[in-house]
Design a protein around this motif. Structure first.
Motif, PDB file in Angstrom:
ATOM      1  N   ASN A  54       0.834  -1.192   0.000  1.00 57.94           N
ATOM      2  CA  ASN A  54       0.000   0.000   0.000  1.00 57.94           C
ATOM      3  C   ASN A  54       0.880   1.257   0.000  1.00 57.94           C
ATOM      4  OD1 ASN A  54      -2.590   1.401   0.230  1.00 57.94           O
ATOM      5  ND2 ASN A  54      -1.907   1.932   2.288  1.00 57.94           N
ATOM      6  N   GLU A  55       2.061   1.123   0.618  1.00 59.75           N
ATOM      7  CA  GLU A  55       3.023   2.235   0.614  1.00 59.75           C
ATOM      8  C   GLU A  55       3.541   2.492  -0.801  1.00 59.75           C
ATOM      9  OE1 GLU A  55       3.503   3.957   3.451  1.00 59.75           O
ATOM     10  OE2 GLU A  55       2.005   2.581   4.261  1.00 59.75           O
ATOM     11  N   LEU A  56       3.704   1.410  -1.572  1.00 59.77           N
ATOM     12  CA  LEU A  56       4.127   1.555  -2.966  1.00 59.77           C
ATOM     13  C   LEU A  56       3.037   2.270  -3.777  1.00 59.77           C
ATOM     14  CD1 LEU A  56       5.941   0.971  -5.423  1.00 59.77           C
ATOM     15  CD2 LEU A  56       4.854  -1.289  -5.571  1.00 59.77           C
ATOM     16  N   ASP A  57       1.772   1.894  -3.547  1.00 61.50           N
ATOM     17  CA  ASP A  57       0.664   2.549  -4.243  1.00 61.50           C
ATOM     18  C   ASP A  57       0.686   4.053  -4.004  1.00 61.50           C
ATOM     19  OD1 ASP A  57      -0.072   0.001  -4.941  1.00 61.50           O
ATOM     20  OD2 ASP A  57      -1.779  -0.126  -3.575  1.00 61.50           O
ATOM     21  N   LYS A  58       0.897   4.439  -2.739  1.00 55.84           N
ATOM     22  CA  LYS A  58       0.932   5.869  -2.393  1.00 55.84           C
ATOM     23  C   LYS A  58       2.075   6.581  -3.118  1.00 55.84           C
ATOM     24  CE  LYS A  58      -1.003   5.272   2.266  1.00 55.84           C
ATOM     25  NZ  LYS A  58      -0.682   5.351   3.723  1.00 55.84           N
ATOM     26  N   GLU A  59       3.224   5.917  -3.198  1.00 55.94           N
ATOM     27  CA  GLU A  59       4.379   6.517  -3.862  1.00 55.94           C
ATOM     28  C   GLU A  59       4.134   6.677  -5.356  1.00 55.94           C
ATOM     29  OE1 GLU A  59       8.211   8.128  -4.369  1.00 55.94           O
ATOM     30  OE2 GLU A  59       6.968   7.840  -2.571  1.00 55.94           O
ATOM     31  N   LEU A  60       3.539   5.667  -5.990  1.00 58.58           N
ATOM     32  CA  LEU A  60       3.241   5.750  -7.423  1.00 58.58           C
ATOM     33  C   LEU A  60       2.199   6.826  -7.714  1.00 58.58           C
ATOM     34  CD1 LEU A  60       3.122   1.932  -8.297  1.00 58.58           C
ATOM     35  CD2 LEU A  60       4.975   3.531  -8.768  1.00 58.58           C
ATOM     36  N   GLU A  61       1.202   6.948  -6.824  1.00 58.82           N
ATOM     37  CA  GLU A  61       0.198   8.002  -6.984  1.00 58.82           C
ATOM     38  C   GLU A  61       0.822   9.385  -6.821  1.00 58.82           C
ATOM     39  OE1 GLU A  61      -2.699   6.925  -4.078  1.00 58.82           O
ATOM     40  OE2 GLU A  61      -3.640   5.384  -5.335  1.00 58.82           O
ATOM     41  N   SER A  93      14.695   0.887  -6.820  1.00 60.31           N
ATOM     42  CA  SER A  93      15.552   1.426  -5.762  1.00 60.31           C
ATOM     43  C   SER A  93      14.720   1.846  -4.556  1.00 60.31           C
ATOM     44  CB  SER A  93      16.339   2.628  -6.313  1.00 60.31           C
ATOM     45  OG  SER A  93      17.091   3.229  -5.294  1.00 60.31           O
ATOM     46  N   TRP A  94      13.566   2.482  -4.803  1.00 57.57           N
ATOM     47  CA  TRP A  94      12.706   2.941  -3.707  1.00 57.57           C
ATOM     48  C   TRP A  94      12.158   1.761  -2.911  1.00 57.57           C
ATOM     49  CZ3 TRP A  94       7.753   2.310  -2.012  1.00 57.57           C
ATOM     50  CH2 TRP A  94       7.275   3.235  -1.079  1.00 57.57           C
ATOM     51  N   ILE A  95      11.701   0.707  -3.594  1.00 58.46           N
ATOM     52  CA  ILE A  95      11.156  -0.481  -2.913  1.00 58.46           C
ATOM     53  C   ILE A  95      12.205  -1.119  -2.008  1.00 58.46           C
ATOM     54  CG2 ILE A  95      10.333  -2.846  -3.283  1.00 58.46           C
ATOM     55  CD1 ILE A  95       8.938  -1.822  -5.835  1.00 58.46           C
ATOM     56  N   GLU A  96      13.417  -1.261  -2.531  1.00 59.36           N
ATOM     57  CA  GLU A  96      14.473  -1.926  -1.754  1.00 59.36           C
ATOM     58  C   GLU A  96      14.980  -1.031  -0.621  1.00 59.36           C
ATOM     59  OE1 GLU A  96      17.337  -3.128  -4.696  1.00 59.36           O
ATOM     60  OE2 GLU A  96      16.111  -4.838  -5.360  1.00 59.36           O
ATOM     61  N   VAL A 103      13.341  -6.805  -5.110  1.00 62.01           N
ATOM     62  CA  VAL A 103      12.581  -6.956  -6.351  1.00 62.01           C
ATOM     63  C   VAL A 103      13.156  -8.115  -7.159  1.00 62.01           C
ATOM     64  CG1 VAL A 103      11.935  -5.833  -8.517  1.00 62.01           C
ATOM     65  CG2 VAL A 103      12.000  -4.506  -6.400  1.00 62.01           C
ATOM     66  N   ASN A 104      12.272  -8.983  -7.663  1.00 60.60           N
ATOM     67  CA  ASN A 104      12.701 -10.128  -8.470  1.00 60.60           C
ATOM     68  C   ASN A 104      13.162  -9.636  -9.843  1.00 60.60           C
ATOM     69  OD1 ASN A 104      12.891 -12.466 -10.065  1.00 60.60           O
ATOM     70  ND2 ASN A 104      11.311 -13.508  -8.861  1.00 60.60           N
ATOM     71  N   ALA A 105      14.469  -9.635 -10.057  1.00 59.99           N
ATOM     72  CA  ALA A 105      15.038  -9.086 -11.294  1.00 59.99           C
ATOM     73  C   ALA A 105      14.639  -9.894 -12.526  1.00 59.99           C
ATOM     74  CB  ALA A 105      16.562  -9.021 -11.174  1.00 59.99           C
ATOM     75  N   THR A 106      14.445 -11.200 -12.364  1.00 58.23           N
ATOM     76  CA  THR A 106      14.115 -12.047 -13.521  1.00 58.23           C
ATOM     77  C   THR A 106      12.680 -11.810 -14.007  1.00 58.23           C
ATOM     78  OG1 THR A 106      13.428 -13.877 -12.074  1.00 58.23           O
ATOM     79  CG2 THR A 106      15.733 -13.833 -12.792  1.00 58.23           C
ATOM     80  N   LYS A 107      11.800 -11.354 -13.110  1.00 58.67           N
ATOM     81  CA  LYS A 107      10.402 -11.116 -13.477  1.00 58.67           C
ATOM     82  C   LYS A 107      10.102  -9.641 -13.729  1.00 58.67           C
ATOM     83  CE  LYS A 107       8.450 -15.164 -11.147  1.00 58.67           C
ATOM     84  NZ  LYS A 107       7.465 -15.645 -10.154  1.00 58.67           N
ATOM     85  N   THR A 108      11.080  -8.779 -13.482  1.00 60.08           N
ATOM     86  CA  THR A 108      10.890  -7.351 -13.703  1.00 60.08           C
ATOM     87  C   THR A 108      11.438  -6.989 -15.072  1.00 60.08           C
ATOM     88  OG1 THR A 108      11.146  -6.947 -11.341  1.00 60.08           O
ATOM     89  CG2 THR A 108      11.348  -5.049 -12.781  1.00 60.08           C
ATOM     90  N   GLN A 109      10.587  -6.463 -15.928  1.00 58.02           N
ATOM     91  CA  GLN A 109      11.021  -6.204 -17.295  1.00 58.02           C
ATOM     92  C   GLN A 109      10.279  -5.033 -17.916  1.00 58.02           C
ATOM     93  OE1 GLN A 109       9.750  -9.273 -20.087  1.00 58.02           O
ATOM     94  NE2 GLN A 109       8.250 -10.013 -18.599  1.00 58.02           N
ATOM     95  N   ILE A 110      10.874  -4.515 -18.985  1.00 57.47           N
ATOM     96  CA  ILE A 110      10.227  -3.476 -19.791  1.00 57.47           C
ATOM     97  C   ILE A 110       9.724  -4.148 -21.054  1.00 57.47           C
ATOM     98  CG2 ILE A 110      10.614  -1.374 -21.123  1.00 57.47           C
ATOM     99  CD1 ILE A 110      12.841  -0.698 -19.068  1.00 57.47           C
TER     100      ILE A 110
END
Length: 272
Positions: A54-61, A93-96, A103-110
């Motif tokens: 929920n903290e991530l949601d607030k940051e993205l908003e 960087s913010w999450i960590e 953050v799972n680097a193998t599942k994080t992609q553009i």
């Protein structure tokens, strides 16, 4: 636990959650202590996940980013590859740094929308804009499940088999009903009807029983006698008279849920 404390404000509940997190788990019959994380599969895990993220949601908003999140699976939408790289680096960087999560680097992609798989869905662009459909991996998995339930070597009654098939068909289509999949579900529907004819033909076993079955389903006696002696399951069920005898309508009346008909009904309900 500090985030939990901000939400709950109850010492006894916080103490119970802390004990649960430190209780350990059984792995292959052996106890293992849990120094970090939460046991997977329990009711507490997704709740704690939402409290944390929920903290991530607030940051993205706060950053005015367009995003959607389901549990720990999140998609952030930006206009360019350069923006995507910048956002992925800064948010990771913010999450960590702020949440202490890795953050799972193998599942994080553009990726571009047409190559995206999210919660089993894929996406495509029509004249009206972006639309959704079951991802090809999800469709392939559905087909494998149906194939497994239609194995001729599975010695169960037709009623039991239909019950299992119907549960899978309803569950899968209810989940993906919002998506566009008329072509895929039409092919699946046709293939399922063929498989059901093969199953019934095999269950009749001998020519005498097959002749009896065909006559009961309305085939003329002399045609029933002739076609009951045909060898080869697939060859037999593709014959017009047998297809007509064991038709989709009769299979539906017997209790089989048609994937195509069920999808059309559920898709219309979802859109309305």
């Amino acid at each position: 636990m500090s985030y939990v404390g901000r939400v709950i404000h109850d010492g006894d509940t916080e103490s119970l959650i802390r004990k649960y997190l430190k209780a350990g788990v059984m792995v292959r019959g052996k106890y293992e202590s849990t120094k970090v994380g939460t046991p997977q599969g329990g009711n507490l895990s997704p709740l704690l996940s939402n409290i944390m993220l929920n903290e991530l949601d607030k940051e993205l908003e706060k950053r005015e980013l367009r995003f959607t999140r389901y549990a720990d699976d999140c998609v952030i939408v930006v206009k360019s590859e350069a923006s995507a790289k910048r956002v992925m680096y800064s948010i990771t960087s913010w999450i960590e740094r702020k949440l202490g999560l890795k953050v799972n680097a193998t599942k994080t992609q553009i990726t571009r929308p047409m190559k995206l798989k999210y919660l089993g869905f894929g996406f495509w662009k029509s004249k009206e804009g972006w639309r959704t459909r079951p991802h090809q991996d999800s469709v392939a998995k559905f087909k494998r499940t149906i194939k497994k339930l239609c194995k001729r070597s599975w010695s169960v009654s037709l009623t039991y088999r239909l019950g299992k098939l119907n549960a899978v068909v309803r569950g899968w289509i209810n989940y993906f009903a919002l998506g566009d999949m008329i072509s895929a579900i039409t092919r699946i529907d046709k293939h399922l009807m063929v498989q059901m004819r093969v199953i019934i033909w095999k269950q009749w076993k001998v020519p005498k029983k097959r002749e009896w079955g065909l006559k009961k389903l309305g085939v003329k006696p002399w045609i029933a006698h002739e076609q009951s002696h045909i060898k080869g399951y697939m060859k037999a069920v593709r014959l017009p008279q047998i297809k007509k005898a064991i038709s989709k309508e009769k299979l539906t009346k017997r209790g089989l849920v048609s994937p195509l008909e069920y999808y059309l009904r559920q898709h219309t309900l979802k859109l309305n």
